[in-house]
Design an enzyme around this catalytic site. Sequence first.
Site, mmCIF file in Angstrom:
data_model
loop_
_atom_site.group_PDB
_atom_site.id
_atom_site.type_symbol
_atom_site.label_atom_id
_atom_site.label_comp_id
_atom_site.label_asym_id
_atom_site.label_seq_id
_atom_site.Cartn_x
_atom_site.Cartn_y
_atom_site.Cartn_z
ATOM 1 N N LYS A 120 0.708 -1.326 -0.100
ATOM 2 C CA LYS A 120 0.123 0.030 0.065
ATOM 3 C C LYS A 120 0.976 1.314 0.098
ATOM 4 O O LYS A 120 0.827 2.325 -0.843
ATOM 5 C CB LYS A 120 -0.916 -0.105 1.256
ATOM 6 C CG LYS A 120 -2.104 1.269 1.131
ATOM 7 C CD LYS A 120 -2.472 1.412 2.525
ATOM 8 C CE LYS A 120 -1.403 2.356 3.504
ATOM 9 N NZ LYS A 120 -2.189 2.635 4.633
ATOM 10 N N ASP A 138 -6.424 1.109 0.947
ATOM 11 C CA ASP A 138 -6.300 1.423 2.609
ATOM 12 C C ASP A 138 -7.974 1.120 3.036
ATOM 13 O O ASP A 138 -8.547 0.453 2.157
ATOM 14 C CB ASP A 138 -6.234 2.841 2.833
ATOM 15 C CG ASP A 138 -7.374 3.871 2.364
ATOM 16 O OD1 ASP A 138 -8.225 3.412 1.760
ATOM 17 O OD2 ASP A 138 -7.399 5.009 3.066
#
Length: 221
Positions: A120, A138
């Site tokens: 991420k 997220d």
Amino acid sequence: MTAKKVRHILDTIATMFPDAHCELHHSNPFELTIAVLLSAQCTDETVNKVTADLFQKYKTPADYLAVPIEELEQDIRRIGLYRNKAKHIQSLCRLLLERYDGILPEKHEQLVELPGVGRKTANVVVSNAFGVPAIAVDTHVERVSKRLGLADPDDTVLQVEQKLMKKVPKPEWTQTHHRLIFFGRYHCKAQNPQCGICPLLDVCGEGKGRMKTPKKRKSKE
Ligand code: SF4
């Protein structure tokens, strides 16, 4: 899900949040990496408060290594998991100096090898700092994608990312990532999604279900 429905979702969130952007303050790729690393399980607002001073004091990887870890811990103590994060920051800085002359590498595969930098974080850095299209998943992106049916409820974070990459045209990946975050942060919130005024209610199974289920009322007895 049909391409037409995906387009409808993308166009709607674009209208709602045309200027969605990364809310973590930073002035270069290295600062962005530190900010994203600090943001795990912490709000961007808190990270920004801490980095306002942090980035004044520490400008380079060498700066972070010039202090004892306890001092760095104190500087980021308002952030959750600060001890682990301080450790990761110093390990990351050490590796940057050893392998890359203190300069943050630009490639995704190099970034994910850095301590504390997961998929991420690497996606956020390549897309925001180096202009490479990417969709970082997220908590907001995951929740919203599942509610809207862009991904399935049991999908892993990686599966959500892969499904979004298939459904969203590549040139729109980065902007869609920001818009999904804004949509999740300010409208389709975890606890109180605004289904009653949602322009996507017509295509959202989750929202239709919520509108049908009456809220529990407190008994007067
Ligand atoms: Fe989120 Fe509700 Fe809108 Fe669905 S209808 S996207 S659950 S706010």
